[in-house]
Motif scaffolding. Structure first.
Motif, mmCIF file in Angstrom:
data_model
loop_
_atom_site.group_PDB
_atom_site.id
_atom_site.type_symbol
_atom_site.label_atom_id
_atom_site.label_comp_id
_atom_site.label_asym_id
_atom_site.label_seq_id
_atom_site.Cartn_x
_atom_site.Cartn_y
_atom_site.Cartn_z
ATOM 1 N N PHE A 58 -6.884 23.069 7.368
ATOM 2 C CA PHE A 58 -7.630 22.048 8.104
ATOM 3 C C PHE A 58 -6.749 20.889 8.550
ATOM 4 O O PHE A 58 -6.060 20.269 7.737
ATOM 5 C CB PHE A 58 -8.733 21.454 7.219
ATOM 6 N N ASP A 59 -6.834 20.572 9.831
ATOM 7 C CA ASP A 59 -6.337 19.297 10.328
ATOM 8 C C ASP A 59 -7.287 18.199 9.805
ATOM 9 O O ASP A 59 -8.386 18.504 9.331
ATOM 10 C CB ASP A 59 -6.345 19.351 11.864
ATOM 11 N N MET A 60 -6.853 16.941 9.854
ATOM 12 C CA MET A 60 -7.695 15.870 9.295
ATOM 13 C C MET A 60 -8.405 15.012 10.371
ATOM 14 O O MET A 60 -9.636 14.981 10.440
ATOM 15 C CB MET A 60 -6.864 14.960 8.389
ATOM 16 N N ASP A 61 -7.604 14.308 11.189
ATOM 17 C CA ASP A 61 -8.213 13.390 12.169
ATOM 18 C C ASP A 61 -8.971 14.170 13.237
ATOM 19 O O ASP A 61 -8.439 15.100 13.843
ATOM 20 C CB ASP A 61 -7.124 12.536 12.842
ATOM 21 N N GLY A 62 -10.210 13.795 13.463
ATOM 22 C CA GLY A 62 -11.005 14.471 14.476
ATOM 23 C C GLY A 62 -11.585 15.786 13.991
ATOM 24 O O GLY A 62 -12.279 16.475 14.731
ATOM 25 N N VAL A 63 -11.283 16.156 12.720
ATOM 26 C CA VAL A 63 -11.839 17.374 12.129
ATOM 27 C C VAL A 63 -12.620 17.005 10.868
ATOM 28 O O VAL A 63 -13.810 17.292 10.756
ATOM 29 C CB VAL A 63 -10.723 18.400 11.802
ATOM 30 N N VAL A 108 -8.045 25.195 11.577
ATOM 31 C CA VAL A 108 -9.156 24.455 12.193
ATOM 32 C C VAL A 108 -8.587 23.163 12.770
ATOM 33 O O VAL A 108 -8.099 22.302 12.031
ATOM 34 C CB VAL A 108 -10.266 24.141 11.163
ATOM 35 N N GLU A 109 -8.630 23.037 14.070
ATOM 36 C CA GLU A 109 -7.971 21.948 14.798
ATOM 37 C C GLU A 109 -8.871 21.363 15.875
ATOM 38 O O GLU A 109 -9.705 22.066 16.435
ATOM 39 C CB GLU A 109 -6.734 22.506 15.517
ATOM 40 N N ASN A 110 -8.677 20.096 16.204
ATOM 41 C CA ASN A 110 -9.386 19.501 17.336
ATOM 42 C C ASN A 110 -8.443 19.136 18.475
ATOM 43 O O ASN A 110 -8.893 18.848 19.572
ATOM 44 C CB ASN A 110 -10.117 18.232 16.897
ATOM 45 N N ALA A 111 -7.125 19.107 18.214
ATOM 46 C CA ALA A 111 -6.192 18.543 19.191
ATOM 47 C C ALA A 111 -5.385 19.627 19.899
ATOM 48 O O ALA A 111 -5.019 20.626 19.286
ATOM 49 C CB ALA A 111 -5.226 17.596 18.489
ATOM 50 N N PRO A 112 -5.107 19.428 21.198
ATOM 51 C CA PRO A 112 -4.331 20.428 21.943
ATOM 52 C C PRO A 112 -2.998 20.766 21.263
ATOM 53 O O PRO A 112 -2.653 21.938 21.125
ATOM 54 C CB PRO A 112 -4.089 19.755 23.300
ATOM 55 N N ASN A 120 -1.953 13.523 22.953
ATOM 56 C CA ASN A 120 -0.791 13.410 22.060
ATOM 57 C C ASN A 120 -1.134 13.624 20.599
ATOM 58 O O ASN A 120 -0.249 13.672 19.746
ATOM 59 C CB ASN A 120 -0.196 12.003 22.163
ATOM 60 N N GLU A 121 -2.441 13.684 20.305
ATOM 61 C CA GLU A 121 -2.856 13.732 18.909
ATOM 62 C C GLU A 121 -2.175 14.864 18.147
ATOM 63 O O GLU A 121 -2.040 15.971 18.660
ATOM 64 C CB GLU A 121 -4.384 13.937 18.816
ATOM 65 N N GLY A 122 -1.759 14.565 16.933
ATOM 66 C CA GLY A 122 -1.124 15.572 16.092
ATOM 67 C C GLY A 122 0.358 15.282 15.918
ATOM 68 O O GLY A 122 0.950 15.636 14.915
HETATM 69 MG MG MG Z 1 -6.833 16.202 14.724
#
Ligand code: MG
Length: 242
Positions: free
Chosen positions: A25-30, A185-189, A61-63
């Motif tokens: 899991f990614d954290m920010d936005g997830v 599991v990611e939210n960022a490109p 740019n996230e990530g």
């Molecule tokens: Mg994220």
């Protein structure tokens, strides 16, 4: 559900099967709805240091690690690399503004999803580019019994950071599984790019303002509209990938 997506994953990765034992899991936005605060604080800090940055750019740019983001902005604005001192100063200022925004709420559906994964005896690893102490500390309070230092990869563990596959490769190691035994599991490109480059089946959750095509364009195998949607459909997902 997902049969076609799994087939194309297997064809592209050259794996014979997908048998998932771990979720990365990614954290920010997830896990936390922290991206609006990141967008505000990055833009404000950048402006104070004369760097050009828009909110959509923050989401694109996230990530990246803070240092990498500052370096890229300095290249774009001044045509040179950022100094160590600039990186430290700007990131400290960004963190100061971020922390003053208040505490980001856990993403709706995140706890439900993490608990469902844990109940099935699957491993969970956090893979974040963040070095934001306030959020890392908050993981245990919001998702008790899920995260410990042994199953976390943060800004402090990586050399390159996303979009390099490195953080997810370290995540696989921490989980003790192969690429075809995990889901990202990611939210960022750029996070999706990192997961795909690590050879892992990548589920994007579109929790921000970018169009779905940006995430699928980076190679996301699936794009879900929210963490709540993923949590509500977890049983079906697990039946397909487990
Ligand atoms: Mg994220």
């Amino acid at each position: 559900m997902l049969q076609q997506e799994i087939s194309s994953y297997l064809a592209r990765s050259g794996n014979k099967q997908l048998k998932v034992k771990a979720f990365l899991f990614d954290m920010d936005g997830v896990l936390f709805n922290s991206m609006p605060f990141h967008a505000i604080s990055w833009c404000k800090a950048a402006k104070e240091f004369g760097l050009e940055l828009s909110e959509p750019q923050v989401y694109m740019n996230e990530g990246r690690t803070g240092a990498s983001t500052i370096n890229e902005l300095t290249m774009k604005t001044f045509g040179r690399e950022a100094t160590e001192e600039e990186m430290e100063k700007i990131y400290a200022r960004k963190s100061e503004i971020f922390n003053a925004c208040g505490v980001a709420e856990p993403m709706k559906g995140a706890a439900q999803l993490l608990n469902a994964i844990k109940e099935r005896g699957l491993k969970i690893v956090l893979v974040t580019g963040s070095g934001q102490k306030s959020l890392l500390d908050k993981l245990n309070r919001c998702f008790p019994g899920i995260f410990s230092p042994e199953n976390m990869v943060t800004a402090f563990d990586v050399k390159f950071g996303k979009p390099n596959p490195e953080p997810y490769l370290i995540g696989l190691k921490k989980a003790g599984v192969q690429a075809n035994e995990a889901v990202v599991v990611e939210n960022a490109p750029l996070g999706v790019r990192a997961g795909v480059a690590a050879g892992i089946f990548t589920i994007a959750v579109n929790t921000g303002p970018l169009p779905n095509e940006v995430l699928s364009g980076e190679g996301a195998n699936v794009v879900f509209p929210s963490m709540q949607y993923f949590a509500d459909h977890f049983a079906e997902v697990y039946n397909a990938v487990g």
